[in-house]
Design a protein around this motif. Sequence first.
Motif, short mmCIF file in Angstrom:
data_model
loop_
_atom_site.label_atom_id
_atom_site.label_comp_id
_atom_site.label_asym_id
_atom_site.label_seq_id
_atom_site.Cartn_x
_atom_site.Cartn_y
_atom_site.Cartn_z
N PHE A 233 7.39 -13.56 -0.70
CA PHE A 233 7.10 -13.20 0.66
C PHE A 233 6.57 -14.09 1.63
O PHE A 233 6.78 -14.12 2.79
N VAL B 29 12.90 -10.05 1.59
CA VAL B 29 11.67 -9.13 1.64
C VAL B 29 11.54 -8.19 2.78
O VAL B 29 11.26 -7.20 2.76
N LEU C 95 5.52 -10.28 -5.42
CA LEU C 95 6.19 -9.86 -4.26
C LEU C 95 5.50 -11.01 -3.16
O LEU C 95 6.26 -11.57 -2.46
N THR C 96 4.06 -11.09 -3.22
CA THR C 96 3.58 -11.89 -2.31
C THR C 96 3.77 -13.42 -2.46
O THR C 96 4.31 -14.03 -1.51
N ALA D 119 2.43 -6.56 -6.68
CA ALA D 119 1.93 -7.01 -5.70
C ALA D 119 2.11 -8.71 -5.74
O ALA D 119 2.36 -9.20 -4.55
N SER E 163 1.20 -6.39 0.43
CA SER E 163 2.47 -6.22 -0.32
C SER E 163 2.30 -4.84 -1.29
O SER E 163 3.40 -4.12 -1.59
#
Length: 852
Positions: free
Chosen positions: A638, A709, A634-635, A631, A656
Amino acid sequence: ENEYDPHRLEALWAPVWDELKPFATLDSELSDDERARPRKYILDMFPYPSGDLHMGHAEVYALGDVVARYWRQRGFTVLHPIGWDSFGLPAENAAIKRGADPREWTYANIAQQKASMKRYAASFDWDRVLHTSDPEYYQWNQWLFLKMYEKGLAYRKASWVNWCPNDQTVLANEQVVDGACERCGATAEKKKLTQWYLKITDYADRLLDDLNQLEGRWPSKVLTMQRNWIGRSTGADVDFEIEGRREPVTVFTTRPDTLYGATFMVVAPDSDLAAELASGSTPEVRMRFQAYLDEVQKKTEIDRQDTSREKTGVFLDRFAINPVNGERLPIWAADYVLADYGHGAVMAVPAHDQRDLDFARAFDLPVKMVVDTLAPVTGAIPVITPEMLEEEPPTIDPAVTGEALTGDGRMINSGPLDGLSKNNAIKRVIELLDERGTGRAAKTYRLRDWLISRQRYWGTPIPIMYDEDGREVPVPEDQLPVRLPDAAGIDMKPKGTSPLGGVESFVSTTTPDGRPARRDTDTMDTFVDSSWYFLRFLAPNDDTQAFDPRDAEKWAPVDQYVGGVEHAILHLLYARFITKVLFDLGYVSFTEPFTALLNQGMVILDGAKMSKSKGNLVYFTEELDQYGVDAVRLTMAFAGPPEDDIDWRDVSVTGSQKFLARAWRLSGEVSSDVDVDFDEGDRALRRVTHRFLAEAPGLVEAFKFNVVVARTMELVNAIRKTVDSGPGAGDPAVREAVEAVTIALSLFAPYTAEDMWHRLGRGDAAAGRAGLVAFAGWRKADPTLLVDDEVTAVVQVDGKVRERLTVSPRVGNDELEALALASDAVQRAIGGREIVQTIVRAPKIVSIATRK
Ligand code: ANZ
């Protein structure tokens, strides 16, 4: 097992990866197939081991990993190494403050950072780890130094150097920022010392000209900073005879056309020339000069270049002869002329140079106009009205207005140059000077040679000794490394000389022919270490050479370098320089080390840089504990374009995590039959999947990770709808789409993706690392599925349409909003204002209202 639990997945997959060494690329680790593939070298800037990793590291290593993992999915064999830039002041300062051994402090931090990186699942090749503080590494710094010494590219000279009174060590020009030590902020002073330099100025033209090759591949901001740092000026060198001196004095000027307007000469007070001219003058001049010099020495470079400051100086009672008209020019010493730029002396043309004019007005020196800036050089002749003839024209004489005339015009009062334009006069006067042998075309650079001696302990010893007559003797190559002695018993407190000077067993040595000698006790600037480390990664365990030129052929130069913009000048310039040196020495066949460069922004909190003192730190490991590795990663991807700063207050790591859970759940719903025929799947969903497959690669290559994403989210949404209210989970198109999502997620969320791959029945334990999702391979888009089935979504900002996005009719509100915010046009329209309301009606409209 049916709930998404990131920590469970981390515990499950980390040991598998440890065992399989997925990203090992030493030749012995590669299969024939992997060896035959095209290669890429993706490099993240290596960290300095102060404490554990922080959120800045979390960003760079997440983004660099997207690139490395992407190229693997595209079928490349990817070298993605990591190491530690582990020499330097913080270790030594910690040692002084806490009595720790810099070595222990450093290696303990490395161990901690390494564990964090593994947990973070950065896809590094752990067989290639290097630490610049290992003798196995720094002996090659010493080797490089000796090679440069042989070529005359490493040399010693006495000169005024930047000195940090706090750290008690010299600073390279590049390490003085706004007149202060880059590291501790103390005001830098000047000190005359004999030090080692690397001759980067020999490479100034190449360092400048080769930047053109990097256009479009490096951020233009970095290219500009490098150009300005090198600072090439073109003009002429002009020789002036000096009364009572055998040799003429040469000045550099960018405006040789104004030579007839020179009315005095100015030399830098802290130059050897000034001292010599003063010593040949009257006792009174000598005294006044010495007093002035003492004053000047207290000033910083910044003060001296501040044009608003009142001009000061001393007349030396000496005279120069203008080579074109024989005029006698008084010579002054004044601190607005710098000793280490050009020749440390200028011909002063007050009518056309503002600094010279200010000085002339302060000391009542003559001002002579030689360019009529009202006379047109090109274009229409101005219309003169009768009224204009009536009035007394306003004067432009600089002596009256105090404004130097720096523009173009026609030459006047300049003998053979009269009537010419500036550019033609420059050409003509250089010809005249050439004919008489009193001048020539010339270039000057702002760039200075690289001062590498440091009076500190924790660095690479300089491999030079001095015999009893003080002559330099290079340490023979077969005696390398010159080892740094143990820290025990060494007093590291800064005292202006190197701590190694106190270690008699280190200092005392013998020359190769057996005579007593003393070692150089300084250590090298740590920027030497990082100037070539990307080559050492090619063979970090080779104890016979710095790197193997054949490996360099295979892997180098670096295809993609990722790191912070704080290295825009120093590190990148030095690495470019050393690469060119190695090219000239025949060790590499390329001249630029980093083919492409990505500078990520910073991670900030509430608009401010995070720092301990401000108390606004977000702790890396706490974030991982709370949300899981994937997470957080990904954050990072993104949050927005990689170049922009990420405000950790504005991101949603929970969001996320929820998205990852949604994607992961799908992998458990797909039918277990892996041999389905995708061609029989639902066409609507297949179209979304294949558009995704077609578009995502271009987006990754353009570093639009955030858009990738968002597109993945869109695809997950489309799958959900197909499962819940369409043909259902058993449709082959669902499996195809979930597999595409999984492979895409392998770039951003490796634990989640690995587990999904496994649940999909694709992870093949018997296949070794080839069975991991990281090597699944990007699926090809089917062109017949790329047509139509898309709608246009309109994005309004404050009621005005600012963007039209092509999206799937099944796009979700969140994805559509993210796509809208990722649009440059929308961001421009928002213009940094606060968003007060966003209304999303997928797939048709996004309406954003900002605070006015
Ligand atoms: C005469 C002159 C006439 C100049 C004129 C300028 C305008 P850049 O462009 O930064 O390279 N200069 C030369 N050496 C200097 C030194 N050591 N310290 C301070 N100033 C120095 O600047 C080049 C110009 O800066 C040179 O051209 C010289 O002044 C001055 F109408 O020469 B000029």
